[in-house]
Design an enzyme around this catalytic site. Structure first.
Site, PDB file in Angstrom:
ATOM      1  N   GLU A 134      -9.821   6.338   2.182  1.00  0.00           N
ATOM      2  CA  GLU A 134     -10.978   4.394   2.739  1.00  0.00           C
ATOM      3  C   GLU A 134      -9.726   4.088   3.097  1.00  0.00           C
ATOM      4  O   GLU A 134      -9.078   3.715   3.055  1.00  0.00           O
ATOM      5  CB  GLU A 134     -11.555   4.608   1.819  1.00  0.00           C
ATOM      6  CG  GLU A 134     -11.317   3.642   1.221  1.00  0.00           C
ATOM      7  CD  GLU A 134      -9.785   3.426  -0.139  1.00  0.00           C
ATOM      8  OE1 GLU A 134     -10.059   5.535  -0.206  1.00  0.00           O
ATOM      9  OE2 GLU A 134      -9.346   2.733  -0.508  1.00  0.00           O
ATOM     10  N   LYS A 163       0.910  -0.976   0.403  1.00  0.00           N
ATOM     11  CA  LYS A 163       0.206  -0.252  -0.043  1.00  0.00           C
ATOM     12  C   LYS A 163       0.782   1.816   0.129  1.00  0.00           C
ATOM     13  O   LYS A 163       0.154   2.355  -0.393  1.00  0.00           O
ATOM     14  CB  LYS A 163      -0.506   0.213   1.419  1.00  0.00           C
ATOM     15  CG  LYS A 163      -2.059  -1.195   1.005  1.00  0.00           C
ATOM     16  CD  LYS A 163      -2.786  -0.963   0.223  1.00  0.00           C
ATOM     17  CE  LYS A 163      -3.806  -1.478   0.155  1.00  0.00           C
ATOM     18  NZ  LYS A 163      -5.527  -1.485  -1.374  1.00  0.00           N
ATOM     19  N   SER A 184       1.561  -9.312  -0.783  1.00  0.00           N
ATOM     20  CA  SER A 184       1.476  -8.613  -0.607  1.00  0.00           C
ATOM     21  C   SER A 184       1.780  -7.787   0.738  1.00  0.00           C
ATOM     22  O   SER A 184       1.356  -6.583   0.759  1.00  0.00           O
ATOM     23  CB  SER A 184       0.033  -7.990  -0.982  1.00  0.00           C
ATOM     24  OG  SER A 184      -1.028  -8.738  -0.709  1.00  0.00           O
TER      25      SER A 184
END
Lengths: 407, 258
Positions: A120, A98, A387
């Site tokens: 969000e 991210k 990830s």
């Protein structure tokens, strides 16, 4: 760049934010000029050497890039088939991919003269990454998070607050990720002049799916070079988990033009597609328009968006990014459902076999790799996108196994 | 034959009333629409509830959820409008997010609109760039896709207004629907920009709730749109809201006449 890849890029470029029939800009008029401005500014900065130098510096020195491509030898031997490489996005600062997108977007926002960012978040990973970069770059930060998610992920709420962000529990609708997206869009429509919306996945209205993909494409840019250095040839298969699809899009992107490389996205099948309790959009969704984009969504016969379920909060989203919908449509990528049970087993398997506790989201990709690797030969190879790291999931996995520990 | 959007603006400043279909149930919606007509409303905007209405404030969000919970569907809304048409020829339009319309099928949706005399539709998540989605199909069935202009539209006003059909929905404020005590946008300059390219009616909505606000805003446009203030009355009185809605609409329309 291959001919195939050029054709893909051209098709997208010509259709202004469209990936085939998917994508577009389905937002209230209030946001249109801001989206147009964002696109113009992004198109300028993405080719600006100074911007790119600053971006690369932050990615390398702050986030810890490039991330390693690790040859998982024990897992490879144990499964007895293809060579398995792990792309270690879990080793980035804040523990997931991210941060790649957040560094890019917050830096872009700053260049655009914004002083405030909003985002969000579902489980809190994207919120934490946004709050982190906002702290670093001196931006005000507010994060919208479903009330139920706030209760489930209290640690992440506190983490964001430690980083100086204000967290708004979203009480509307079903009080989860999709409602957090709704609320962030509403907030943005109320205040665009000083505020940028750092959308966390390859979704939403154009230009977000393209911007987020470009900032995440660093994953495959590195991985492609790393695997060529490691074995002198491309992998046969690339596997990643898909919710909105940002790590998968980043992991796929530079392999799209390599026709021999199979791209596999793993969707959250929750308790199983047949139970209706899942978040597998490709397996069970249909064409629709939601959150600013035309794509595939889990919805009922009247086009009302369904509540979805997965053990993994990061995959618990009723839609999928438009570029994934398109890659599926043209048959360039394959999307497979992976259940909670399979993901939890893979989570435990990777911990025992390689000593890596990965995110439960990433464990969906590991689970699929466990099915595929034994069917492949030892001169073949695959990359799994790891990830994120799994610290955040330990308490939930314990609960899943009937053990109560407090986080 | 149902009267048109044009008729709604023919008798002076128009009062346009919004109500969420199915909140608290469709029989109540049918009754309230007739009450609003009797109280002087010139055009009714019937809201098709959506699970995720991103342009709405909390009042209409909650109305949408109540309506969906009561079992409201697109089919049942069409049936309700059909029953309504036995009793009134007043101009009616829909307000709805694109996905329920898309999912119903554009051809099927607008055919049913035509059959029950719906003369326009406001789709808050369908901006100018995307109106090609359904504008032609809607037009073939006599339904105008109504365009919106926002405080941020600026240079876009010209293009939007010059292709507008039915009427123009001018959004008074940034953000989402909901009652506001003050409207700060320079509406007069937006209206001036609109008037340079089109003479179709322009109505202002978002935030309007008092007769004073309505009168002040109507002085510079062709009509006002009120939604949240009416939906709030429904939320408060449920199936007993009829007289309260009547009284409220009568006062609001009165302010536009004076």
């Amino acid at each position: 760049m291959s001919r195939l890849k050029r054709r893909f890029d051209k098709e997208v470029e010509m259709s202004r934010g469209r990936f085939g029939k998917f994508g577009g800009q389905y937002v209230p008029e209030t946001l249109m000029n801001e989206l147009i401005r964002l696109e113009e500014q992004y198109n300028f900065y993405k080719n600006d050497p100074a911007f790119n130098a600053e971006l690369t510096k932050l990615l390398n020195e702050y986030a810890g890039r490039p991330s390693r491509l690790y040859y998982a030898e024990k897992m490879t031997k144990d499964l007895g088939g293809a060579k398995i490489y792990l792309k270690r996005e879990d080793l980035n600062h804040t523990g997931a991919h991210k941060i790649n997108n957040c560094i890019g977007q917050v830096l872009l926002a700053k260049k655009m003269g914004k002083t405030r960012v909003i985002a969000e978040t579902g489980a809190g990973q994207h919120g934490v990454a946004t709050a982190t970069v906002a702290a670093l770059l001196g931006m005000e930060c507010e994060v919208f998070m479903g009330k139920l998610d706030c209760e489930r992920q209290r640690l992440n709420v506190y983490r964001m607050e430690l980083l100086g962000a204000k967290v708004h529990p979203v009480e509307s609708g079903t009080q989860v990720l999709k409602d957090a997206v709704n609320e962030t869009m509403r907030e943005w429509a109320g205040r665009v002049d000083d505020t940028h919306y750092v959308l966390g996945s390859v979704m939403g209205p154009h230009p977000f799916p393209t911007i987020v993909r470009d900032f995440q494409a660093v994953i495959s840019r590195e991985a492609r070079q790393q695997i060529l250095e490691a074995q002198g040839k491309l992998p046969d298969t690339v596997v990643a988990c898909v919710g909105g699809g940002s790590n998968a899009m980043g992991m796929f992107y530079h392999f799209i033009g390599d026709e021999g490389v199979k791209l596999i996205g793993c969707e959250a099948a929750g308790h199983g597609i047949e139970t209706g309790e899942h978040a597998a959009t490709i397996a069970d969704g249909s064409l629709g328009v939601f959150h600013g984009m035309k794509s595939l969504f889990c919805q009922n016969e009247y086009g009302q968006i369904k509540e979805v379920y997965s053990i993994s909060a990061g995959l618990d989203y009723p839609g999928i990014g438009p570029e994934h919908a398109w890659l599926h449509d043209i048959g360039r990528a394959e999307y497979v459902p992976v259940t909670d049970d399979e993901a939890v087993e893979a989570f435990e398997y990777l911990a025992r076999t390689e000593g890596i506790i990965c995110a439960i989201e990433s464990a969906h990709a590991v689970a699929q790799a466990r099915k595929l690797a034994p069917q492949m030969s030892s001169d073949q190879s695959m990359i799994i996108c790891l990830s994120g790291r799994g610290d955040k999931d330990v308490a939930a996995i314990a609960r899943y196994r009937g053990i109560q520990i407090s986080d | 034959m149902a009267r048109s959007i044009k008729d709604a603006f023919a008798g002076g400043k128009a009062f346009i009333a919004f109500i969420t279909a199915g909140d608290p149930n469709l029989a109540a919606t049918e009754e309230y629409i007739l009450e609003m007509e009797r109280a002087g409303a010139d055009l009714i905007e019937i809201g098709i509830p959506f699970s995720d209405p991103i342009a709405e404030g909390v009042v209409i969000q909650e109305a949408d959820l109540r309506a969906l919970k009561s079992g409201t569907t697109t089919d049942k809304i069409f049936d309700m409008v059909g029953r309504l048409r036995q009793k009134t020829d007043m101009p009616l339009v829909f307000m709805g997010y694109l996905n329920p319309v898309f999912h119903y099928g554009y051809e099927r949706f607008f055919t049913r609109c035509e059959e029950c005399g719906i003369s326009g539709i406001i789709i808050p998540d369908l901006p100018y760039e995307e109106k090609g989605e359904c504008e032609a199909i809607a037009a073939a069935h006599g339904v105008d896709v109504i365009s919106m202009i926002a405080p941020t539209s600026e240079s876009r006003i010209r293009a939007i207004a010059s292709e507008a059909r039915g009427f123009l929905y001018v959004v008074s404020s940034m953000g989402v629907t909901g009652v506001r005590s003050e409207i700060k946008t320079d509406l007069a300059s937006i209206l001036t920009a609109i008037r340079k390219v089109t003479d179709i009616p322009a109505a202002v909505g978002f935030g309007i709730n008092t007769p004073e606000q309505a009168a002040k805003i109507a002085a510079i446009c062709d009509g006002v749109i009120v939604g949240s203030a009416i939906v709030r009355i429904v939320a408060q009185y449920g199936t007993e809201a009829g007289p309260h809605i009547y009284e409220y609409v009568r006062r609001m329309k009165g302010a536009l006449r004076s």
